[in-house]
Structure formats: structure tokens, C-alpha cells
Design an enzyme around this catalytic site. Structure first.
Site, PDB file in Angstrom:
ATOM      1  N   GLU A   3       3.785   3.839  -5.561  1.00 29.80           N
ATOM      2  CA  GLU A   3       3.844   2.616  -4.754  1.00 29.80           C
ATOM      3  C   GLU A   3       3.229   1.443  -5.509  1.00 29.80           C
ATOM      4  O   GLU A   3       3.630   0.297  -5.306  1.00 29.80           O
ATOM      5  CB  GLU A   3       3.162   2.864  -3.387  1.00 29.80           C
ATOM      6  CG  GLU A   3       4.052   3.746  -2.509  1.00 29.80           C
ATOM      7  CD  GLU A   3       3.332   4.729  -1.608  1.00 29.80           C
ATOM      8  OE1 GLU A   3       2.135   4.535  -1.331  1.00 29.80           O
ATOM      9  OE2 GLU A   3       3.974   5.713  -1.183  1.00 29.80           O
TER      10      GLU A   3
ATOM     11  N   LYS B 164      -3.391   6.101   1.900  1.00 30.26           N
ATOM     12  CA  LYS B 164      -2.588   4.871   1.700  1.00 30.26           C
ATOM     13  C   LYS B 164      -3.167   3.738   2.551  1.00 30.26           C
ATOM     14  O   LYS B 164      -4.386   3.689   2.747  1.00 30.26           O
ATOM     15  CB  LYS B 164      -1.112   5.164   1.991  1.00 30.26           C
ATOM     16  CG  LYS B 164      -0.607   6.371   1.184  1.00 30.26           C
ATOM     17  CD  LYS B 164       0.865   6.512   1.138  1.00 30.26           C
ATOM     18  CE  LYS B 164       1.216   7.733   0.287  1.00 30.26           C
ATOM     19  NZ  LYS B 164       2.654   7.906   0.114  1.00 30.26           N
TER      20      LYS B 164
ATOM     21  N   GLY C 261       7.089  10.631   1.196  1.00 26.78           N
ATOM     22  CA  GLY C 261       7.289  10.092   2.538  1.00 26.78           C
ATOM     23  C   GLY C 261       8.701  10.282   3.074  1.00 26.78           C
ATOM     24  O   GLY C 261       9.085   9.661   4.057  1.00 26.78           O
TER      25      GLY C 261
ATOM     26  N   ASN D 229      -4.270  11.291   0.204  1.00 24.65           N
ATOM     27  CA  ASN D 229      -4.159   9.842  -0.001  1.00 24.65           C
ATOM     28  C   ASN D 229      -3.790   9.194   1.326  1.00 24.65           C
ATOM     29  O   ASN D 229      -2.686   9.384   1.823  1.00 24.65           O
ATOM     30  CB  ASN D 229      -3.070   9.599  -1.067  1.00 24.65           C
ATOM     31  CG  ASN D 229      -2.757   8.130  -1.256  1.00 24.65           C
ATOM     32  OD1 ASN D 229      -3.476   7.256  -0.759  1.00 24.65           O
ATOM     33  ND2 ASN D 229      -1.679   7.845  -1.992  1.00 24.65           N
TER      34      ASN D 229
ATOM     35  N   SER E  96       5.741  14.862   0.201  1.00 20.83           N
ATOM     36  CA  SER E  96       6.066  15.575   1.441  1.00 20.83           C
ATOM     37  C   SER E  96       5.439  16.973   1.529  1.00 20.83           C
ATOM     38  O   SER E  96       6.060  17.896   2.049  1.00 20.83           O
ATOM     39  CB  SER E  96       7.586  15.645   1.641  1.00 20.83           C
ATOM     40  OG  SER E  96       8.117  14.338   1.778  1.00 20.83           O
TER      41      SER E  96
ATOM     42  N   GLU F  48       4.490  13.216  -8.859  1.00 22.37           N
ATOM     43  CA  GLU F  48       4.997  12.851  -7.542  1.00 22.37           C
ATOM     44  C   GLU F  48       6.402  12.266  -7.700  1.00 22.37           C
ATOM     45  O   GLU F  48       6.546  11.072  -8.011  1.00 22.37           O
ATOM     46  CB  GLU F  48       4.089  11.805  -6.883  1.00 22.37           C
ATOM     47  CG  GLU F  48       2.702  12.300  -6.584  1.00 22.37           C
ATOM     48  CD  GLU F  48       2.061  11.548  -5.426  1.00 22.37           C
ATOM     49  OE1 GLU F  48       1.692  12.193  -4.453  1.00 22.37           O
ATOM     50  OE2 GLU F  48       1.966  10.315  -5.485  1.00 22.37           O
TER      51      GLU F  48
ATOM     52  N   HIS G 225      -0.073   5.213  -8.901  1.00 24.33           N
ATOM     53  CA  HIS G 225       0.732   5.773  -7.804  1.00 24.33           C
ATOM     54  C   HIS G 225       2.088   5.059  -7.793  1.00 24.33           C
ATOM     55  O   HIS G 225       2.165   3.863  -8.097  1.00 24.33           O
ATOM     56  CB  HIS G 225       0.010   5.581  -6.467  1.00 24.33           C
ATOM     57  CG  HIS G 225       0.671   6.335  -5.361  1.00 24.33           C
ATOM     58  ND1 HIS G 225       1.790   5.842  -4.722  1.00 24.33           N
ATOM     59  CD2 HIS G 225       0.413   7.546  -4.810  1.00 24.33           C
ATOM     60  CE1 HIS G 225       2.175   6.734  -3.816  1.00 24.33           C
ATOM     61  NE2 HIS G 225       1.365   7.781  -3.857  1.00 24.33           N
TER      62      HIS G 225
HETATM   63  P1  13P Z   1       3.721  12.065   1.415  1.00 26.34           P
HETATM   64  O1  13P Z   1       2.937  13.343   1.425  1.00 26.34           O
HETATM   65  O2  13P Z   1       3.583  11.273   2.680  1.00 26.34           O
HETATM   66  O3  13P Z   1       5.130  12.282   0.989  1.00 26.34           O
HETATM   67  O4  13P Z   1       3.055  11.128   0.285  1.00 26.34           O
HETATM   68  C1  13P Z   1       2.816  11.648  -0.970  1.00 26.34           C
HETATM   69  C2  13P Z   1       2.007  10.684  -1.737  1.00 26.34           C
HETATM   70  O5  13P Z   1       2.463   9.625  -2.100  1.00 26.34           O
HETATM   71  C3  13P Z   1       0.618  11.049  -2.034  1.00 26.34           C
HETATM   72  O6  13P Z   1       0.054  10.184  -2.955  1.00 26.34           O
END
Ligand code: 13P
Length: 242
Positions: free
Chosen positions: A96, A10, A171, A8, A203, A165, A94
Site C-alpha cells: 500500500e 493498517k 484484502g 498489521n 488474506s 505479500e 508495504h
Molecule cells: P489482509 O490479511 O487483510 O489480506 O492484509 C494483508 C496485509 O496487507 C498485511 O500487511
């Protein structure tokens, strides 16, 4: 079920950067056997990336879609636009989108139904916040997200993927231990009843991907930051899975 490795991107990579990234990814990944590799660029890069990735090992996902097929929804993207350019997967819910953009279980349920109707494979994301984990509410939260999100839907292999997740692991460099992740995956699997691919995200990097994917409950990974570095993502794609 083939292991799934999804990246992803983002809100990173403009079209020119996306083209360069996907070209480098293809070179670094090389041949892939019996793994499904998905990249999830931002909307403005989808068309460019889909063209380069056509007839390669890479499948394309989008980061979001609207539940309606068309209409007066300024700023939204229809799932039909996605399928028309070769997108096969879509992230739904997601963290976010849930936590920053305020998407509710009910909105996600509508999106999941539309995606199923139009033949897009949803990657439906669930996960608890740090506070919810500390308060021992992980299972309650996951159950609510699954029950409300999947109301009226029977997830089946190949038609939907679930991604666990934990919000506190996204992150942050903090990864759920393989045991923590495995336990939540088992909980999700028990609740879903039907076989379904379940990914872990939070992560994931080339150094921890192998132990994570060694868990029998974990069918693959959803990678954020490390998917922006071709060499890192390629290493994750090729980790040894027992
Ligand atoms: P990270 O791997 O940067 O922690 O992000 C995970 C994520 O949100 C994948 O959708």
C-alpha cells in the site's frame, strides 16, 4: 528460527479502540511459547499500545518510518522516535505504501539502511500485482524489489524479516496456494543467500493459517484484516505447526 505472527492494523483503530483491542488480544492469546507475536498499530496508538504490551508476549511494530533521523520532513516519523517508545519492528515497503503512496525501491533502500543503523527490525515487504503474475513476471518483479531494496545490505537473521505479500491476495480473500507461496519463498531465500525469516501475507485467516505455515519455506505470517479481531488473531498465533 521461531515462527513469527504479525498483525498489521493498517489505518484502523483510534487510541481508545487500540487499547481495547490490545487488552482483548492479550486475554485471548494467553501464554505464547517459542513464537514471536508482533502487532503493528497506527502511529497515534503506538505509545498507548506499547505501554499496555510492556512485559507481555506482544512486540510492537510501526507501519512506516522516514529514512532521515530528524529534520524538515513535515508529516514524517523518525525511526528514532519509534525506538524511543519501545517499538522494535517497522514495516518497510508495504504494497500500500509502494502502490498508493508511490514509494520507490530507492526510498525503501534508504529506509532499510536507517532501520538497520538504529536497531529497528525491518519487515521488508515484496510482492507482485495480479497483472504481473498473469504475465509470468512474478520472479522478475520480486528480484527487482529485492536487489534494489537491499542494495548494499546483507539481510541477516534477527536483523531483518522479509514478507512476501502478493498484491492480488491482500484484502481480497484470495490467498496464494501454499505451493505458490512456498515457491516464491524458496526463490527469495535462494536470492538472499543468508538465513532470513520470510513471512507470507495476503488474506491469512484462522482457517488457512495452518496449511500456509505448514510449508517448510514459510516462517510465519503477516496478517491484515484478521488481526483486528482478537479471537481470529489468537487462533492464528496458536495454529499447530508441524
Ligand atoms: P489482509 O490479511 O487483510 O489480506 O492484509 C494483508 C496485509 O496487507 C498485511 O500487511
Amino acid at each position: 528460527m521461531e515462527p513469527v505472527i504479525a498483525g498489521n492494523w493498517k489505518m484502523n483503530k483510534d487510541p481508545a479502540e487500540s487499547r481495547a483491542l490490545v487488552q482483548q488480544l492479550l486475554a485471548d492469546i494467553g501464554e505464547v511459547k517459542e513464537r514471536i507475536v508482533i502487532i503493528v498499530p497506527p502511529f497515534t496508538s503506538l505509545l498507548h499500545v506499547a505501554e499496555i504490551a510492556r512485559n507481555t508476549c506482544l512486540k510492537i511494530g510501526a507501519q512506516n518510518m522516514h529514512w532521515e533521523r530528524s529534520g524538515a520532513f513535515t508529516g514524517e516519523i523518525s525511526g528514532l522516535f519509534l525506538t524511543s517508545i519501545g517499538v522494535e519492528y517497522v514495516l518497510i515497503g508495504h504494497s500500500e505504501r509502494r502502490h498508493i503512496m508511490g514509494e520507490t525501491d530507492e526510498m525503501l533502500n534508504r529506509k532499510l539502511k536507517t532501520a538497520l543503523d538504529i536497531g529497528l527490525i525491518s519487515i521488508f515487504c515484496v510482492g507482485e500485482t495480479e497483472q504481473e503474475r498473469v504475465q509470468n513476471r512474478t520472479e522478475e518483479v520480486i528480484l527487482r524489489q529485492l536487489e534494489n531494496g537491499l542494495k548494499g545490505i546483507e539481510p541477516e537473521v534477527h536483523k531483518m524479516i522479509v514478507a512476501y505479500e502478493p498484491v492480488w491476495a491482500i484484502g481480497t480473500g484470495k490467498t496464494a496456494t501454499p505451493e505458490q507461496a512456498g515457491a516464491v519463498h524458496a526463490f527469495i531465500r535462494k536470492h538472499l543467500k543468508k538465513p532470513c525469516t520470510i513471512l507470507y501475507g495476503g488474506s491469512v485467516n484462522p482457517d488457512n493459517a495452518e496449511v500456509i505455515m505448514a510449508q517448510k519455506e514459510i516462517d510465519g505470517v503477516l496478517v491484515g484484516g484478521a488481526s483486528l479481531k482478537p479471537e481470529s488473531f489468537a487462533r492464528i498465533v496458536h495454529v499447530t505447526i508441524p
